[in-house]
Design an enzyme around this catalytic site. Structure first.
Site, PDB file in Angstrom:
ATOM      1  CE  LYS A  35      -4.128  -0.241   1.920  1.00  0.00           C
ATOM      2  NZ  LYS A  35      -5.237  -0.224   3.139  1.00  0.00           N
ATOM      3  CB  THR A 121     -16.252   3.473  14.232  1.00  0.00           C
ATOM      4  OG1 THR A 121     -16.031   4.318  13.169  1.00  0.00           O
ATOM      5  CG2 THR A 121     -17.465   3.476  14.944  1.00  0.00           C
ATOM      6  CD  GLU A 154     -13.826  11.286   8.782  1.00  0.00           C
ATOM      7  OE1 GLU A 154     -12.808  12.192   9.299  1.00  0.00           O
ATOM      8  OE2 GLU A 154     -14.709  11.709   8.134  1.00  0.00           O
ATOM      9  CG  LEU A 256     -36.559   8.257   3.977  1.00  0.00           C
ATOM     10  CD1 LEU A 256     -37.910   9.254   4.148  1.00  0.00           C
ATOM     11  CD2 LEU A 256     -37.232   7.242   4.706  1.00  0.00           C
ATOM     12  N   GLY A 263     -25.167  -2.214   3.252  1.00  0.00           N
ATOM     13  CA  GLY A 263     -23.809  -2.813   3.336  1.00  0.00           C
ATOM     14  C   GLY A 263     -22.717  -1.959   3.765  1.00  0.00           C
ATOM     15  CB  CYS A 266     -19.719   2.440   8.369  1.00  0.00           C
ATOM     16  SG  CYS A 266     -18.137   2.645   8.064  1.00  0.00           S
ATOM     17  NE  ARG A 333     -14.302  -2.230   4.059  1.00  0.00           N
ATOM     18  CZ  ARG A 333     -13.481  -1.469   4.919  1.00  0.00           C
ATOM     19  NH1 ARG A 333     -12.725  -1.722   5.959  1.00  0.00           N
ATOM     20  NH2 ARG A 333     -13.071  -0.339   4.219  1.00  0.00           N
TER      21      ARG A 333
HETATM   22  P1  NAD Z   1      -9.395   0.023   6.290  1.00  0.00           P
HETATM   23  O1  NAD Z   1      -9.446  -1.225   6.542  1.00  0.00           O
HETATM   24  O2  NAD Z   1      -9.378   0.745   4.958  1.00  0.00           O
HETATM   25  O3  NAD Z   1      -8.085   0.848   6.880  1.00  0.00           O
HETATM   26  C1  NAD Z   1      -7.356   0.576   7.931  1.00  0.00           C
HETATM   27  C2  NAD Z   1      -5.985   0.452   7.545  1.00  0.00           C
HETATM   28  O4  NAD Z   1      -5.061   0.355   8.925  1.00  0.00           O
HETATM   29  C3  NAD Z   1      -5.311  -0.752   6.815  1.00  0.00           C
HETATM   30  O5  NAD Z   1      -4.555  -0.129   5.648  1.00  0.00           O
HETATM   31  C4  NAD Z   1      -4.472  -1.548   7.781  1.00  0.00           C
HETATM   32  O6  NAD Z   1      -3.321  -1.915   6.942  1.00  0.00           O
HETATM   33  C5  NAD Z   1      -3.863  -0.459   8.626  1.00  0.00           C
HETATM   34  N1  NAD Z   1      -3.410  -1.026   9.944  1.00  0.00           N
HETATM   35  C6  NAD Z   1      -3.805  -2.016  10.660  1.00  0.00           C
HETATM   36  N2  NAD Z   1      -2.871  -2.199  11.764  1.00  0.00           N
HETATM   37  C7  NAD Z   1      -2.282  -1.221  11.720  1.00  0.00           C
HETATM   38  C8  NAD Z   1      -1.183  -0.745  12.399  1.00  0.00           C
HETATM   39  N3  NAD Z   1      -0.887  -1.523  13.634  1.00  0.00           N
HETATM   40  N4  NAD Z   1      -0.277   0.130  12.190  1.00  0.00           N
HETATM   41  C9  NAD Z   1      -0.629   0.921  11.102  1.00  0.00           C
HETATM   42  N5  NAD Z   1      -1.462   0.497  10.068  1.00  0.00           N
HETATM   43  C10 NAD Z   1      -2.162  -0.531  10.643  1.00  0.00           C
HETATM   44  O7  NAD Z   1     -10.403   1.059   7.214  1.00  0.00           O
HETATM   45  P2  NAD Z   1     -11.297   2.074   7.155  1.00  0.00           P
HETATM   46  O8  NAD Z   1     -12.387   1.774   6.159  1.00  0.00           O
HETATM   47  O9  NAD Z   1     -10.106   3.172   6.726  1.00  0.00           O
HETATM   48  O10 NAD Z   1     -11.809   2.138   8.662  1.00  0.00           O
HETATM   49  C11 NAD Z   1     -11.080   2.644   9.525  1.00  0.00           C
HETATM   50  C12 NAD Z   1     -11.841   3.013  10.729  1.00  0.00           C
HETATM   51  O11 NAD Z   1     -12.599   4.312  10.570  1.00  0.00           O
HETATM   52  C13 NAD Z   1     -12.969   2.054  11.054  1.00  0.00           C
HETATM   53  O12 NAD Z   1     -12.942   2.003  12.552  1.00  0.00           O
HETATM   54  C14 NAD Z   1     -14.174   2.303  10.373  1.00  0.00           C
HETATM   55  O13 NAD Z   1     -15.194   1.819  11.178  1.00  0.00           O
HETATM   56  C15 NAD Z   1     -14.069   3.912  10.663  1.00  0.00           C
HETATM   57  N6  NAD Z   1     -14.792   4.651   9.531  1.00  0.00           N
HETATM   58  C16 NAD Z   1     -14.739   4.185   8.418  1.00  0.00           C
HETATM   59  C17 NAD Z   1     -15.475   4.861   7.209  1.00  0.00           C
HETATM   60  C18 NAD Z   1     -15.536   4.358   5.722  1.00  0.00           C
HETATM   61  O14 NAD Z   1     -16.287   4.932   5.159  1.00  0.00           O
HETATM   62  N7  NAD Z   1     -14.756   3.510   5.488  1.00  0.00           N
HETATM   63  C19 NAD Z   1     -16.302   5.981   7.741  1.00  0.00           C
HETATM   64  C20 NAD Z   1     -16.093   6.577   8.799  1.00  0.00           C
HETATM   65  C21 NAD Z   1     -15.480   5.706   9.925  1.00  0.00           C
END
Ligand code: NAD
Length: 440
Positions: A35, A121, A154, A256, A263, A266, A333
């Site tokens: 990445k 989250t 977020e 709505l 899905g 989140c 997901r």
């Molecule tokens: P994601 O899986 O896309 O990204 C998470 C990243 O963290 C991955 O690239 C992973 O390799 C990295 N990671 C894991 N362990 C690590 C470590 N020890 N050190 C460094 N990097 C590490 O997840 P996301 O969709 O970005 O979501 C992240 C958080 O934000 C979650 O809690 C999610 O619920 C929340 N969130 C997501 C969204 C969304 O739309 N995707 C919106 C709001 C909040």
């Protein structure tokens, strides 16, 4: 002020780039080497409209860099955002192993006052857990450094993430130290002076706001989805029901739109996590539990609708258009397409699938039934010789499809429009055995 963003996924990459756009120096760190290698080559590992352009600009300006080096990230940053995943465990609770791994690393490398900002989250109490984890490692090191934890959930939407971070509806800051609150005002200076609403609150409230918001939206979707099922039974029109409901200012027309079920990364996991939090604290969250069950039912109803209308699907070829959980993302997901495809295959169907961005991820998520699925070049390739076409995700290019061309190349004439994208076409009902959702 230097910002470290740990976790460069959907949230971390966008947040990092936007903080750089706000003029801050940002280090984006991730454990996945491929990445970071892609980011260092100027490539964005996810599909997110508009992200690459802003990223390129800020890389060129020297405001953002990418690394796998957590020691460097922690040592060089004044503020550390935790933006790692919090996937669901089997019992629905949020798995905090990645968050706590980051906390361990912060404890290991902290070298001065830091504000640690939780963007992931997480359930109530996680800030305290992060604090204790850092402190334990510091004690093992026989070191003492001051630090504060802030909860800053977020709210971005995939596909619209850049705009959402540039111009959020609100910024929630949960804090228990004035020093940290002042630092956060500086981090978000651009938004703060531009009158974005800020909610400064305690950490427990901030942590709960995120789950409450997502759970409420999931309830709203499940509600209108059940209205669609009811409308089909009583001969009503769910779109008109939703339109009229939405005109009531107390309800609002957003979220709505009936569909095959919610899905994504989140809603499914956050609804289960908040129900689990309720359970742990002795409060059964019945409304949210109902929304979760209605969502599972919705996906099964979609399979039943197709199987029943076609008098069985054994040996039949079904074109599935749209695999990602919503348009403008490659995120698969918990996408409803996975359950619907599995259900159709279980009933003996062969699938021809096409999605503008979701196919790469779909291939491994549906690997156990891969011999029943053919991934296609484009939407017309998918519908060619199909007995039925099912629209699952409302990508723009599916809205603009030529129905005549579809008719010419399909073998059968069933069209299941689970997003009602062609419902207004004057000819669709005469050309096809057309089955919209929640209406005639
Ligand atoms: P994601 O899986 O896309 O990204 C998470 C990243 O963290 C991955 O690239 C992973 O390799 C990295 N990671 C894991 N362990 C690590 C470590 N020890 N050190 C460094 N990097 C590490 O997840 P996301 O969709 O970005 O979501 C992240 C958080 O934000 C979650 O809690 C999610 O619920 C929340 N969130 C997501 C969204 C969304 O739309 N995707 C919106 C709001 C909040």
């Amino acid at each position: 002020m230097r910002i470290g963003v740990v976790g460069t996924g959907y949230v971390g990459s966008v947040q990092g780039v936007i903080l750089a756009e706000f003029g801050l120096d940002v280090i984006c760190m991730d454990v996945i080497e491929e990445k970071i290698a892609l980011l260092l080559q100027g490539k964005v590992p996810i599909y997110e409209p508009g992200l690459k352009e802003i990223m390129d600009k800020n890389v060129a300006a020297g405001r953002i860099l990418f690394t796998t080096d957590v020691k460097y990230t922690v040592e060089s940053s004044d503020v550390i955002f935790i933006a790692v995943g919090t996937p669901p465990k089997d019992d629905g609770s949020a798995d905090l192993k990645y968050v706590l791994e980051v906390a361990q690393n912060i404890g290991k490398y902290i070298n001065g006052y830091k504000v640690i900002v939780n963007k992931s989250t997480v359930p109530v109490g996680t800030a305290q857990l992060v604090k204790e984890t850092i402190q334990t490692v510091l004690n093992e090191r026989n070191m003492e450094y001051p630090f504060d934890i802030v909860s800053n959930p977020e709210f971005l939407r995939e596909g619209k993430a850049v705009g959402d971070c540039l111009k959020p509806d609100r910024v929630v800051i949960g804090f228990d130290s004035d020093r940290a609150a002042e630092v956060m005002k500086k981090v978000y200076d651009v938004l703060y002076i531009n009158e974005t609403p800020f909610i400064f609150t305690d950490i427990e409230t901030a942590e709960t706001i995120k789950y409450a918001s997502n759970a409420f939206l999931a309830v709203k979707i499940s509600f209108i989805n059940e209205m669609a099922l009811l409308a089909e039974k009583v001969g009503a029109n769910v779109q008109e029901i939703a339109r009229a409901m939405g005109m009531d200012g107390r309800i609002s027309p957003k979220f709505l739109h009936a569909g095959p079920g919610y899905g994504g990364s989140c809603f499914p996991k956050d609804t289960k996590a908040i129900v689990d939090i309720g359970r742990k604290y002795g409060e059964e969250l019945k409304v949210i539990q109902g929304a979760i069950e209605a969502n599972e039912k919705q996906k099964q109803r979609m399979v039943e609708k197709i199987v029943n209308r076609m008098n069985g699907v054994k040996g039949k070829t079904i074109a599935i258009l749209g695999l990602s959980f919503k348009p403008e993302t490659d995120d698969m997901r918990d996408a409803p397409s996975i359950d619907i495809i599995n259900g159709l295959v279980k009933n003996g169907a062969r699938i021809k699938a096409y999605c503008p961005q979701g196919m790469k991820e779909a291939k491994w998520r549906l690997a156990t039934i891969e011999e029943h699925i053919q991934y296609c070049e484009n939407e017309y390739d998918a519908v060619q010789n199909a007995d039925a076409t099912v629209f699952i995700t409302e990508w723009h290019q599916f809205r603009g499809m030529s129905l005549q061309r579809m008719k010419d190349i399909m073998k059968g004439d069933f069209v299941f429009d689970l997003r009602n994208i062609h419902v207004k076409d004057r000819h669709v009902r005469t050309m096809f055995n057309y089955c919209p959702l929640g209406r005639n």
